[in-house]
Motif scaffolding. Structure first.
Motif: not given
Length: 391
Positions: A263-279, A297-300, A367-371
């Motif tokens: 529900e929060l993700l749907r309400e979010s202007q931006r979603i910051v997905l954080v990953t480490s550099l490992d398999p 939600l991919a464009d967010r 920063k505005p999202k790419r339209a």
């Protein structure tokens, strides 16, 4: 995806409606009730499941209208759609007085249902839009240990320095929440208490729930309590309250994708997905990217890779190949500044290399999202309310 429910004692009418709804994309029927629930059961259902649309049978008008009034009083984010076997002018007038604006009469056809859902959905979006104020940013780790919490904390601090308006940092990781620890804040069920307060706001109580750190208000997750949970209705009230008070709201999430998290993700202007550099991090990041795509939600998403040269298993180019997209930002691990901050129980030095990377991430957030192209937008809208071919 709109969450819906059907309340209809008439089994034939209920089955016919359920079949028609199954042909409409963008709807998910969470529950079908073959009876009119009492006040206690309806309250629990609305709070736990958070349906956005309830198809309510007018078979017993007085009982149905009582339920319609109760449901709309329980949540501002639910639309009632009346269903009936035949048109009745007197009943329509009574429904309007109870706040019901939509009606479907048998026989149900997909085109009529789509039109009604569009109208109800638009009204729902207008109601939510009218209550929105502050902007919501969510930090989602691909896996534990990705560095999302440290990034969320210091990016929120950087955002507060860059932008006018009050900022809030909320820790909604109820199992491994560390924001309180990183800032040396006292324990307690801060978020749960705040969520309960949001249902019945009291002047002065909110200021006692939050801690102020360098001008940012912080709401930690509190102590570990597996028995506690936030209901959808509580979450919506909490968001409405915080958006009235704060210009920017940063949320540190667990990554477990609980119902309230989605529900929060749907309400979010931006979603910051954080990953480490490992398999493993790359594998779980790919799965979460795919899920966010299915949720439209991919464009967010802002993809951030955290780099630790001593433990990295792969190069950034390998991550790009596995995920099918470049990271929006690669943040090197600044051991000295992060360690100093943790030991001092304070945010990282904004002049450190890590602090500067968090400042860059804060700039990317606003920063505005790419339209997307007009054709893509039209296609997405039509697909959301498209009608599946009859089999």
């Amino acid at each position: 995806m709109l969450r819906t429910a059907i309340v209809c004692p008439d089994s034939d009418l209920r089955e016919r409606l359920a079949k028609t709804l199954g042909e409409v994309q963008g709807l998910y029927v969470t529950r079908q009730l073959s009876y009119y629930p009492d006040e206690v059961e309806l309250t629990r259902f609305v709070q736990a499941s958070g349906p956005e649309m309830i198809f309510l049978s007018m078979e017993t008008p007085e009982r149905a209208l009582d339920l319609a009034r109760l449901a709309t009083n329980l949540s501002d984010s639910v639309e009632i759609v009346a269903i009936a076997r035949q048109h009745n002018e007197q009943l329509l007038l009574s429904m309007m007085k109870a706040g019901v604006r939509h009606v479907l009469t048998a026989p149900f056809d997909a085109t009529g249902v789509v039109r009604t859902v569009q109208e109800a959905g638009e009204r729902l979006r207008e109601q939510r839009g009218a209550s929105k104020g502050g902007v919501l940013y969510s930090f989602l780790p691909a896996k534990p240990g990705s560095g999302a919490s440290t990034l969320a904390l210091n990016t929120c601090m950087a955002l507060s320095r860059q932008q006018e308006g009050l900022s809030l940092l909320m820790d909604l990781d109820f199992n491994l929440g560390v924001i309180g620890f990183l800032l040396g804040l006292p324990g307690g069920q801060a978020v749960f208490d705040a969520a309960a307060d949001a249902l019945e706001p009291e002047e002065g109580r909110w200021s006692r729930r939050v801690a102020a750190v360098e001008g940012v208000h912080v709401l930690p997750s509190g102590g570990l309590n597996p028995g506690m949970r936030i209901e959808i209705t509580q979450l919506r009230h909490l968001l409405e309250l915080t958006r009235r008070v704060y210009s920017y709201i940063t949320v540190d999430m667990s990554g477990n994708l609980e119902t309230f998290s989605v529900e929060l993700l749907r309400e979010s202007q931006r979603i910051v997905l954080v990953t480490s550099l490992d398999p493993l991090g790359a594998h779980l990041a790919a799965k979460k990217l795919a899920l966010l795509g299915r949720l439209d939600l991919a464009d967010r998403v802002l993809l951030v890779a955290t780099r630790n040269t001593e433990r990295d298993w792969m190069a950034v180019s390998q991550l790009e190949k596995l995920l099918g997209r470049d990271p929006d930002l690669v943040v090197p691990y600044d051991r000295a500044s992060v360690r100093a901050a943790v030991e001092a129980r304070e945010p990282a030095d904004p002049k450190s290399s890590f602090g500067k990377q968090c400042a860059e991430l804060a700039r990317l957030l606003v920063k505005p999202k790419r339209a997307r192209g007009l054709a893509t937008l039209k296609k997405a809208f039509l697909e959301h309310f498209s009608v599946s071919p009859t089999r």
